[in-house]
Scaffold this motif. Sequence first.
Motif, PDB file in Angstrom:
ATOM      1  N   LYS A 128       0.789  -1.267  -0.020  1.00 10.01           N
ATOM      2  CA  LYS A 128      -0.070   0.025  -0.092  1.00 10.01           C
ATOM      3  C   LYS A 128       0.705   1.188   0.055  1.00 10.01           C
ATOM      4  O   LYS A 128       0.409   2.297  -0.332  1.00 10.01           O
ATOM      5  CB  LYS A 128      -0.837  -0.041   1.225  1.00 10.01           C
ATOM      6  CG  LYS A 128      -2.061  -1.013   1.393  1.00 10.01           C
ATOM      7  CD  LYS A 128      -2.767  -0.581   2.405  1.00 10.01           C
ATOM      8  CE  LYS A 128      -3.429  -1.542   3.374  1.00 10.01           C
ATOM      9  NZ  LYS A 128      -4.094  -1.100   4.386  1.00 10.01           N
ATOM     10  N   VAL A 129       2.059   1.049   0.488  1.00 16.71           N
ATOM     11  CA  VAL A 129       2.896   2.432   0.632  1.00 16.71           C
ATOM     12  C   VAL A 129       3.687   2.494  -0.359  1.00 16.71           C
ATOM     13  O   VAL A 129       4.350   1.688  -1.022  1.00 16.71           O
ATOM     14  CB  VAL A 129       3.880   2.047   2.059  1.00 16.71           C
ATOM     15  CG1 VAL A 129       4.765   3.235   2.170  1.00 16.71           C
ATOM     16  CG2 VAL A 129       2.789   2.028   2.930  1.00 16.71           C
ATOM     17  N   GLU A 130       3.910   3.867  -0.971  1.00 12.35           N
ATOM     18  CA  GLU A 130       4.768   4.262  -1.932  1.00 12.35           C
ATOM     19  C   GLU A 130       6.541   3.647  -1.578  1.00 12.35           C
ATOM     20  O   GLU A 130       6.739   4.011  -0.661  1.00 12.35           O
ATOM     21  CB  GLU A 130       4.914   5.746  -2.153  1.00 12.35           C
ATOM     22  CG  GLU A 130       3.908   6.442  -3.168  1.00 12.35           C
ATOM     23  CD  GLU A 130       4.209   7.790  -2.921  1.00 12.35           C
ATOM     24  OE1 GLU A 130       4.794   8.446  -3.556  1.00 12.35           O
ATOM     25  OE2 GLU A 130       3.351   8.528  -2.207  1.00 12.35           O
ATOM     26  N   GLN A 131       6.864   3.252  -2.790  1.00 13.85           N
ATOM     27  CA  GLN A 131       8.108   2.669  -2.640  1.00 13.85           C
ATOM     28  C   GLN A 131       9.086   3.576  -1.953  1.00 13.85           C
ATOM     29  O   GLN A 131       9.684   3.378  -1.183  1.00 13.85           O
ATOM     30  CB  GLN A 131       8.666   2.215  -4.147  1.00 13.85           C
ATOM     31  CG  GLN A 131       9.774   1.218  -4.110  1.00 13.85           C
ATOM     32  CD  GLN A 131       9.227  -0.072  -3.380  1.00 13.85           C
ATOM     33  OE1 GLN A 131       8.004  -0.503  -3.432  1.00 13.85           O
ATOM     34  NE2 GLN A 131      10.095  -0.870  -2.923  1.00 13.85           N
ATOM     35  N   LYS A 132       9.213   4.867  -2.477  1.00 13.42           N
ATOM     36  CA  LYS A 132      10.148   5.912  -1.981  1.00 13.42           C
ATOM     37  C   LYS A 132      10.339   6.102  -0.456  1.00 13.42           C
ATOM     38  O   LYS A 132      11.209   6.153  -0.001  1.00 13.42           O
ATOM     39  CB  LYS A 132       9.817   7.276  -2.712  1.00 13.42           C
ATOM     40  CG  LYS A 132       8.672   7.802  -2.268  1.00 13.42           C
ATOM     41  CD  LYS A 132       8.620   9.389  -2.578  1.00 13.42           C
ATOM     42  CE  LYS A 132       7.533  10.000  -2.150  1.00 13.42           C
ATOM     43  NZ  LYS A 132       7.348  11.463  -2.619  1.00 13.42           N
ATOM     44  N   TYR A 133       9.112   5.779   0.229  1.00 12.26           N
ATOM     45  CA  TYR A 133       9.017   5.954   1.669  1.00 12.26           C
ATOM     46  C   TYR A 133       9.607   4.616   2.380  1.00 12.26           C
ATOM     47  O   TYR A 133      10.368   4.772   3.457  1.00 12.26           O
ATOM     48  CB  TYR A 133       7.532   6.012   2.150  1.00 12.26           C
ATOM     49  CG  TYR A 133       7.069   7.261   1.947  1.00 12.26           C
ATOM     50  CD1 TYR A 133       7.728   8.587   1.822  1.00 12.26           C
ATOM     51  CD2 TYR A 133       5.641   7.530   1.358  1.00 12.26           C
ATOM     52  CE1 TYR A 133       7.128   9.677   1.593  1.00 12.26           C
ATOM     53  CE2 TYR A 133       5.024   8.618   1.179  1.00 12.26           C
ATOM     54  CZ  TYR A 133       5.702   9.827   1.140  1.00 12.26           C
ATOM     55  OH  TYR A 133       5.314  11.034   0.962  1.00 12.26           O
ATOM     56  N   LEU A 134       9.519   3.571   1.702  1.00 10.38           N
ATOM     57  CA  LEU A 134      10.019   2.364   2.412  1.00 10.38           C
ATOM     58  C   LEU A 134      11.695   2.347   2.724  1.00 10.38           C
ATOM     59  O   LEU A 134      11.987   1.692   3.567  1.00 10.38           O
ATOM     60  CB  LEU A 134       9.769   1.212   1.482  1.00 10.38           C
ATOM     61  CG  LEU A 134       8.167   0.923   1.285  1.00 10.38           C
ATOM     62  CD1 LEU A 134       7.980  -0.427   0.729  1.00 10.38           C
ATOM     63  CD2 LEU A 134       7.482   0.561   2.702  1.00 10.38           C
ATOM     64  N   THR A 135      12.215   3.012   1.898  1.00  8.99           N
ATOM     65  CA  THR A 135      13.677   2.933   2.190  1.00  8.99           C
ATOM     66  C   THR A 135      14.310   3.999   3.039  1.00  8.99           C
ATOM     67  O   THR A 135      15.179   4.719   2.947  1.00  8.99           O
ATOM     68  CB  THR A 135      14.451   2.975   0.772  1.00  8.99           C
ATOM     69  OG1 THR A 135      14.040   4.173  -0.110  1.00  8.99           O
ATOM     70  CG2 THR A 135      14.380   1.527   0.195  1.00  8.99           C
TER      71      THR A 135
END
Length: 255
Positions: free
Chosen positions: A227-234
């Motif tokens: 559900k979470v944008e990729q850019k936030y995960l890192t």
Amino acid sequence: MKEVRAKKFLGQHFLTDEDIALKIVDSLQNRSKVLEIGAGMGVLTKYLINRVDDFKVVEIDSESVEYLNANFRQLEGKIIEGDFLNISLNDLFCGDNFSLIGNFPYNISNLILFKVFENKFMIDEVVGMFQKEVADRIVAKQGSKTYGILSVLLSAFYDREYLFTVSNQVFNPPPKVQSAVIRLKRNNISDLGVSESDFVRVVKTSFNQRRKMLRQSLKPLQMSLEKVEQKYLTLRPEQMSKDDFIILTKEIYDV
Ligand code: SAH
């Protein structure tokens, strides 16, 4: 009247510099209704009495309350003897908004600030002296080492300003560390567009493991990472602005 003997467990460090006391009081912009936390021997109080329309004090120490009553007749009926953390703020000024001021007891600074956050719709402005390290954390910007939970939460509803540093030598007894005065002024945001408790949960959970990437630190929320944008995960939490946290909250809770 004998002076109040400073009690360490109440975070009592009495300010002895009148110029600084006046500078703190002058930093308060909204003076129609004001609550002072922890008046001690009244070094701020004596300037506030004449500058504020509707003024109240909350002080936990009965010896200080006795001192204030004996030395400031105008305070009659305006001193609440009690713990700021336990008093209800709703009826304080007949439901009206107010400002907070104080040379705050350092042992409960964080709790005071969380109470400010919880009562943001009533507290328009805060001018307060804190341990410098706490002041730095409150005003910290995204990307800085001191940026943390309170920086994010408070920045959602307040403009934060570091005003000046105060040497530990102007207190009796001197605390170990320097102090600093900051100002919080309510911004015009009334609704984040997400549930506030979700937002707080996401911010707190992210900072619980501040060195980890969000992909890892958000695990306790047990949501699907898709559900979470990729850019936030890192990213690490200190790289996230409060607006990023709001977007992240929306994504996680599907708003
Ligand atoms: N304003 C004074 C005193 C600052 S020391 C000055 O600048 O000199 C902090 C004050 O907060 C003390 O007087 C202490 O008794 C009071 N205090 C500590 N914990 C408190 C609480 N939970 N609620 C209200 N006052 C508290």
